[in-house]
Design a protein around this motif. Structure first.
Motif, PDB file in Angstrom:
ATOM      1  N   ARG A 186       0.872  -1.186   0.000  1.00 40.72           N
ATOM      2  CA  ARG A 186       0.000   0.000   0.000  1.00 40.72           C
ATOM      3  C   ARG A 186       0.906   1.233   0.000  1.00 40.72           C
ATOM      4  O   ARG A 186       1.274   1.730   1.060  1.00 40.72           O
ATOM      5  N   GLN A 246       0.517   4.300  -0.589  1.00 38.21           N
ATOM      6  CA  GLN A 246       0.017   5.476   0.116  1.00 38.21           C
ATOM      7  C   GLN A 246      -0.979   5.030   1.185  1.00 38.21           C
ATOM      8  O   GLN A 246      -1.940   4.314   0.887  1.00 38.21           O
ATOM      9  N   TYR A 262      -3.990   5.181   4.024  1.00 38.69           N
ATOM     10  CA  TYR A 262      -5.288   5.860   4.078  1.00 38.69           C
ATOM     11  C   TYR A 262      -5.201   7.040   5.021  1.00 38.69           C
ATOM     12  O   TYR A 262      -4.484   6.996   6.025  1.00 38.69           O
ATOM     13  N   LYS A 263      -5.949   8.099   4.698  1.00 41.27           N
ATOM     14  CA  LYS A 263      -5.952   9.303   5.559  1.00 41.27           C
ATOM     15  C   LYS A 263      -6.611   8.977   6.894  1.00 41.27           C
ATOM     16  O   LYS A 263      -6.125   9.340   7.951  1.00 41.27           O
ATOM     17  N   VAL A 264      -7.744   8.273   6.826  1.00 39.28           N
ATOM     18  CA  VAL A 264      -8.428   7.870   8.051  1.00 39.28           C
ATOM     19  C   VAL A 264      -8.093   6.402   8.292  1.00 39.28           C
ATOM     20  O   VAL A 264      -8.336   5.550   7.439  1.00 39.28           O
ATOM     21  N   LYS A 265      -7.491   6.119   9.451  1.00 42.91           N
ATOM     22  CA  LYS A 265      -7.087   4.736   9.742  1.00 42.91           C
ATOM     23  C   LYS A 265      -8.284   3.989  10.346  1.00 42.91           C
ATOM     24  O   LYS A 265      -8.569   4.129  11.533  1.00 42.91           O
ATOM     25  N   GLY A 266      -8.958   3.237   9.534  1.00 49.32           N
ATOM     26  CA  GLY A 266     -10.135   2.532  10.035  1.00 49.32           C
ATOM     27  C   GLY A 266      -9.947   1.038  10.111  1.00 49.32           C
ATOM     28  O   GLY A 266     -10.585   0.348  10.896  1.00 49.32           O
TER      29      GLY A 266
END
Lengths: 201, 248
Positions: A72, A74, A76-80
């Protein structure tokens, strides 16, 4: 990972069984058991197999971790995602690394100190000396929590990797897993405490 | 309902991309996330701006075309739904919603929220099929399939190939997708004939596409919109071992 993991879990069970002899105290079977393992010739090749198993396990683990880095590019902006994964699964590479670091210390403390002392060593005395230091005990207890975490992920995962964790056996494997990830570390963890507080002399 | 949106905008594959802020006003609570984007896009087009590109087709959760990472969760922060099935009533009025594309090396971004998932097509071409002579359809009851087996195969066949498993996996692994396809066909008599070649070929293609390795975190199962179970991954592992070590 799965096969070496299974091998190492078997070794842990053996190691725990041996350690339980510590409860017999200084005149018990622990020291003679340790003497036997230290001097009986057939144990040497088995020791090498054990080292090999450890090495293979950590090399494979490191290899999988390295290979999966960069899949991956890049984040993710929000770590879910992390919320949906068990903590033990997320941390297995780190708990494994900590266990390795501990193992180096553990081997210096007991294996090297007894095997390369140049004279016969009473293993019970060596263990009792080590666990007379509260700092050592605290470090060991922390390690057993980490070991429990590692097994919590690893034990069920090894059956998954071997294709045995089917719908039918999933529940059973997870139930047996509790014995492995909870009871094995608890068994180990009880020993330093009992020895320190005078349960085994 | 009104929402603040943070949307990933990226002109093309080579563009670095960035987040842009939008507001979505007067959205019906019955609208899906995609329908909200339709409203935003209508305004963008009216203002002469480039609309937000996103994938969609059936809009009823069965085609596997849509797929956004919404507030950090693939297909949204909830369980067992596709992006098109996620209704705005699940959010609160005034919420900030972050929309990102599926991110995994084998899923390059084409534009904004659209990713290229042809890696899955190539995995299917490698072995996700049954070789049959075409012609007259055989008698339906000619091959008996026990109900239990048929049900399990159907559970695997629910996979719509959306790519959520690989997008949510911390390792970017496509194991659940491949497992669903291998499992579905290995369970049924028609698929058994080619099970060994299939398992080996599909796994080889998965690796070739650059997906990561499974480390049994089960993130995929938690977020699969169709609830495909990781027990199918156990079956894939078994199929692979059987193909590799079993008699030919």
């Amino acid at each position: 990972m799965a096969l070496t993991g299974f091998f190492l879990v078997s070794f842990l069970m053996f190691h725990l069984t041996m350690n339980l002899f510590l409860f017999e105290g200084s005149r018990g079977s622990f020291s003679s058991f340790a003497d036997f393992l230290g001097t009986f010739p057939i144990v040497r090749p088995i020791e090498w197999i054990l080292f090999g198993g450890f090495l293979l396990h950590l090399l494979l683990g490191g290899f999988v971790w390295l290979m999966n880095r960069g899949v991956r590019p890049q984040a993710y902006k929000v770590k879910g995602t992390s919320k949906t994964i068990k903590l033990s699964s997320r941390l297995s590479i780190y708990t494994g690394t900590l266990i390795l670091a501990f193992l180096v210390w553990h081997l210096i403390q007991f294996f090297i100190a007894s095997r390369f002392a140049g004279h016969p060593v009473d293993m019970f005395v060596l263990v009792a000396q080590a666990f007379s230091n509260p700092v050592t005990i605290v470090l060991y207890e922390i390690l057993f929590v980490i070991l429990g975490f590692h097994l919590n992920h690893g034990f069920q995962a090894l059956f998954q990797s071997l294709g045995l964790r089917t719908a039918k056996y999933r529940g059973f494997i997870d139930a047996v897993g509790v014995i492995v990830w909870l009871l094995i570390p608890l068994g180990f963890a009880s020993i330093p405490l009992v020895m320190y507080f005078g349960g085994a002399r | 309902m009104d929402f603040k949106l943070k949307v990933w905008r990226q002109k093309n594959r080579d563009d670095k991309g960035h987040f842009e802020d939008y507001t979505a006003k007067g959205i019906s609570e019955a609208a899906s996330v995609l329908e909200m984007l339709d409203v935003v896009n209508r305004e963008l087009v009216a203002a002469g701006k480039d609309p937000i590109a996103f994938d969609h087709d059936c809009r009823e959760g069965i085609c596997g075309s849509c797929g956004l990472v919404i507030n950090g969760g693939v297909h949204g922060p909830f369980e067992h739904n596709t992006t098109c099935e996620l209704r705005m009533r699940r959010f609160s009025d005034g919420d900030t919603i972050v929309l990102e594309p599926f991110r995994a090396r084998p899923f390059p971004i084409i534009k904004d929220l659209v990713v290229d998932r042809s890696a899955f097509d190539r995995i299917m071409q490698a072995g996700g099929y049954v070789t049959v002579k075409t012609g007259q359809a055989p008698e339906a009851n000619g091959i008996a399939v026990p109900k239990k087996i048929a049900d399990e195969a159907m559970d695997a066949a629910q996979c719509v190939g959306c790519g959520a498993c690989a997008a949510t996996c911390p390792n970017g692994s496509a194991m659940l997708f491949v497992a669903a396809k291998v499992s579905q066909l290995a369970l049924l008599p028609q698929g058994k004939a080619e099970r060994k070649e299939r398992a080996l070929a599909m796994v080889a293609q998965m690796d070739k596409e650059g997906f990561g390795s499974c480390s049994n975190t089960y993130a995929c199962e938690a977020k699969c919109p169709k609830g495909v179970s990781v027990t199918h991954i156990a079956r894939l592992n078994r199929e692979y071992l059987r193909a590799g070590f079993g008699s030919k």
